[in-house]
Motif scaffolding. Structure first.
Motif, mmCIF file in Angstrom:
data_model
loop_
_atom_site.group_PDB
_atom_site.id
_atom_site.type_symbol
_atom_site.label_atom_id
_atom_site.label_comp_id
_atom_site.label_asym_id
_atom_site.label_seq_id
_atom_site.Cartn_x
_atom_site.Cartn_y
_atom_site.Cartn_z
ATOM 1 N N TYR A 1 0.832 -1.208 0.000
ATOM 2 C CA TYR A 1 0.000 0.000 0.000
ATOM 3 C C TYR A 1 0.871 1.264 0.000
ATOM 4 C CZ TYR A 1 -3.865 -3.132 1.147
ATOM 5 O OH TYR A 1 -4.804 -4.130 1.124
ATOM 6 N N ALA B 1 2.069 1.824 -3.428
ATOM 7 C CA ALA B 1 0.971 2.309 -4.279
ATOM 8 C C ALA B 1 0.691 3.788 -4.028
ATOM 9 C CB ALA B 1 -0.284 1.479 -4.014
ATOM 10 N N ALA C 1 -1.610 6.189 -6.223
ATOM 11 C CA ALA C 1 -2.862 5.436 -6.262
ATOM 12 C C ALA C 1 -3.795 5.904 -5.148
ATOM 13 C CB ALA C 1 -2.577 3.939 -6.100
ATOM 14 N N GLN D 1 -8.175 2.542 -6.083
ATOM 15 C CA GLN D 1 -7.172 1.851 -6.884
ATOM 16 C C GLN D 1 -6.374 0.854 -6.047
ATOM 17 O OE1 GLN D 1 -5.248 5.421 -8.328
ATOM 18 N NE2 GLN D 1 -6.170 5.217 -10.381
ATOM 19 N N GLN D 2 -6.110 1.204 -4.778
ATOM 20 C CA GLN D 2 -5.419 0.275 -3.883
ATOM 21 C C GLN D 2 -6.270 -0.969 -3.613
ATOM 22 O OE1 GLN D 2 -3.920 2.265 -0.307
ATOM 23 N NE2 GLN D 2 -3.710 4.163 -1.477
ATOM 24 N N ARG E 1 -8.705 -2.132 -5.549
ATOM 25 C CA ARG E 1 -8.902 -2.893 -6.782
ATOM 26 C C ARG E 1 -7.654 -3.656 -7.200
ATOM 27 N NH1 ARG E 1 -10.255 0.658 -11.886
ATOM 28 N NH2 ARG E 1 -8.039 1.103 -11.577
ATOM 29 N N ASN E 2 -6.469 -3.067 -6.984
ATOM 30 C CA ASN E 2 -5.239 -3.660 -7.497
ATOM 31 C C ASN E 2 -4.406 -4.398 -6.456
ATOM 32 O OD1 ASN E 2 -5.427 -2.576 -10.276
ATOM 33 N ND2 ASN E 2 -5.212 -0.595 -9.289
ATOM 34 N N ILE E 3 -4.728 -4.214 -5.167
ATOM 35 C CA ILE E 3 -3.953 -4.898 -4.127
ATOM 36 C C ILE E 3 -4.852 -5.773 -3.269
ATOM 37 C CG2 ILE E 3 -2.463 -4.615 -2.120
ATOM 38 C CD1 ILE E 3 -1.515 -1.965 -3.279
ATOM 39 N N PRO F 1 -7.096 -8.624 -5.322
ATOM 40 C CA PRO F 1 -6.258 -9.721 -5.831
ATOM 41 C C PRO F 1 -5.641 -10.572 -4.714
ATOM 42 C CG PRO F 1 -5.824 -7.713 -7.054
ATOM 43 C CD PRO F 1 -6.691 -7.323 -5.911
ATOM 44 N N LYS G 1 -8.235 -12.975 -3.455
ATOM 45 C CA LYS G 1 -8.786 -13.884 -4.460
ATOM 46 C C LYS G 1 -8.608 -15.358 -4.106
ATOM 47 C CE LYS G 1 -8.629 -14.855 -9.421
ATOM 48 N NZ LYS G 1 -7.950 -14.522 -10.710
#
Length: 312
Positions: free
Chosen positions: A201, A204, A209, A213-214, A216-218, A221, A224
Motif C-alpha cells: 500500500y 501504491a 494510487a 485503486q489500492q 482494486r489492485n492490491i 487480488p 482472491k
C-alpha cells in the motif's frame, strides 16, 4: 527400513503440530467418518430392534433405490430442488460480495476502537439461534402487532398478512440470512486483509494510487485465493439448506411452501409423518454425493483458469 525410519523421524519432528491437530482429527473420525457406515440405511427399510442400532441395520430388509423415490416421485421434487439451489446461489454470490465489502470497509476505518464496535455489532447476530431470529422477524411481520404493519398504518397502508402472502418471502429470507451470516464471514476476510504486507500500500501511495485503486489492485487480488476456496466449499453444500432459516423464520406456514420448502424441511416433515429413517438417510446421501460432484467439477474449472487458487 529407511522409509520407516524417515516416517518416524518426520513424526518426531512435527510432533507439536500433530498434537495440535489431534483433537480435530479425533472429532472428524468419530463424527464424520465412522457415521459414513450408516449410509447403508439409505438402501434398507430400517426398523429398530431391541438388539441395538448396528444389529438393526443388519436385520433390516434391503429395498434398493426405493427410499430415493421419496424425493423424486412427488410433485414437490421440482419445487424443493429449485428453491434449495436458487436460494443457495443467491446466498453464495451476495454473501461473498457483502462479506468482502464489509471487511474492506472495516479495514479502512481509521478509528480502530470504533471499528471494533462495528465489527462486534455485525458479528453478534451469528450467535443467535434461528428460534430467536424467528421471533425477531415475527415481531416485525406479525399481522396485528408487527412493527412493519404498525408503521404502514400511519401512512394509511393496509396491513399485510406476511405469513400468508408468499410474494415477499424470497427477499425476506435472503435479507435475514445475510444479516445473520455476513458479519461472521467478513471476519475471515478481515483477518486476511490484516495479513497483507503494508509495504504494498505504501508503494501504491507513492505511485499516486487512491484508495479505490489500492483496493482494486492490491486488496481484492490478495483476497482472491481465499474467496475462491471458500466459494468452492460453499458450492459443496449447495444442495443443503439451513433448516432453522426455512422452518423457524417462516413459522412453518403452509401457504409459503411454494417459496420456502427446501430439501431439508421436506425430508423433516416426511420423517415426522412417516417415521421412515431410510428416506432421510437417502436424502442426506443424495445431497452429499451431488455436493461432492459439484466441488470436483468446480475445482477442475478453477484449475483450468488458475491452478494456484484451486483446492487441489
Amino acid at each position: 527400513m529407511n522409509k520407516i525410519g524417515g516416517f518416524f523421524k518426520d513424526l518426531n519432528k512435527n510432533k507439536v503440530l500433530l498434537l495440535m491437530a489431534l483433537p480435530a482429527t479425533i472429532w472428524f473420525l468419530f463424527f464424520s467418518y465412522l457415521p459414513m457406515a450408516g449410509m447403508v440405511i439409505a438402501f434398507k427399510e430400517y426398523r429398530y430392534s431391541r438388539h441395538g442400532f448396528w444389529a438393526s441395520i443388519v436385520d433390516s430388509k434391503w429395498v434398493g433405490w426405493q427410499n430415493f423415490k421419496f424425493l423424486f416421485s412427488t410433485n414437490d421434487a421440482y419445487i424443493i430442488t429449485r428453491n434449495t439451489l436458487l436460494y443457495n446461489i443467491f446466498f453464495i454470490i451476495l454473501g461473498l460480495v457483502l462479506s468482502v465489502a464489509m471487511a474492506i470497509i472495516l479495514a479502512e476505518i481509521a478509528n480502530k476502537k470504533l471499528a471494533k464496535v462495528y465489527q462486534t455489532g455485525m458479528f453478534l447476530p451469528y450467535f443467535l439461534s434461528w428460534v430467536i431470529v424467528g421471533y425477531f422477524v415475527f415481531s416485525f411481520l406479525s399481522f396485528d402487532k408487527g412493527m412493519v404493519n404498525h408503521i404502514a398504518s400511519w401512512f394509511g397502508i393496509n396491513p399485510i398478512q406476511w405469513y400468508a402472502d408468499k410474494t415477499y418471502w424470497p427477499i425476506i429470507i435472503v435479507v435475514v440470512f445475510l444479516w445473520k451470516s455476513v458479519g461472521y464471514s467478513s471476519v475471515v476476510y478481515l483477518a486476511a486483509i490484516m495479513g497483507i504486507d503494508k509495504s504494498l500500500y505504501e508503494a501504491a501511495m507513492i505511485d499516486g494510487a487512491n484508495k479505490w485503486q489500492q483496493i482494486r489492485n492490491i486488496t481484492i487480488p490478495m483476497l482472491k485465493p481465499l474467496m475462491t476456496i471458500l466459494t468452492l466449499l460453499a458450492i459443496g453444500r449447495i444442495f443443503y439448506a439451513d433448516f432453522g432459516l426455512f422452518y423457524q423464520v417462516t413459522r412453518d406456514s403452509g401457504t409459503l411452501y411454494s417459496v420456502t420448502n427446501v430439501i431439508d424441511t421436506y425430508v423433516y416433515r416426511g420423517l415426522k409423518s412417516t417415521g421412515e429413517i431410510g428416506m432421510s438417510t437417502a436424502a442426506g446421501l443424495y445431497q452429499s454425493v451431488i455436493g461432492f460432484a459439484l466441488v470436483m467439477i468446480s475445482n477442475y474449472v478453477v484449475r483450468k483458469f488458475d491452478k494456484d487458487n484451486a483446492l487441489f
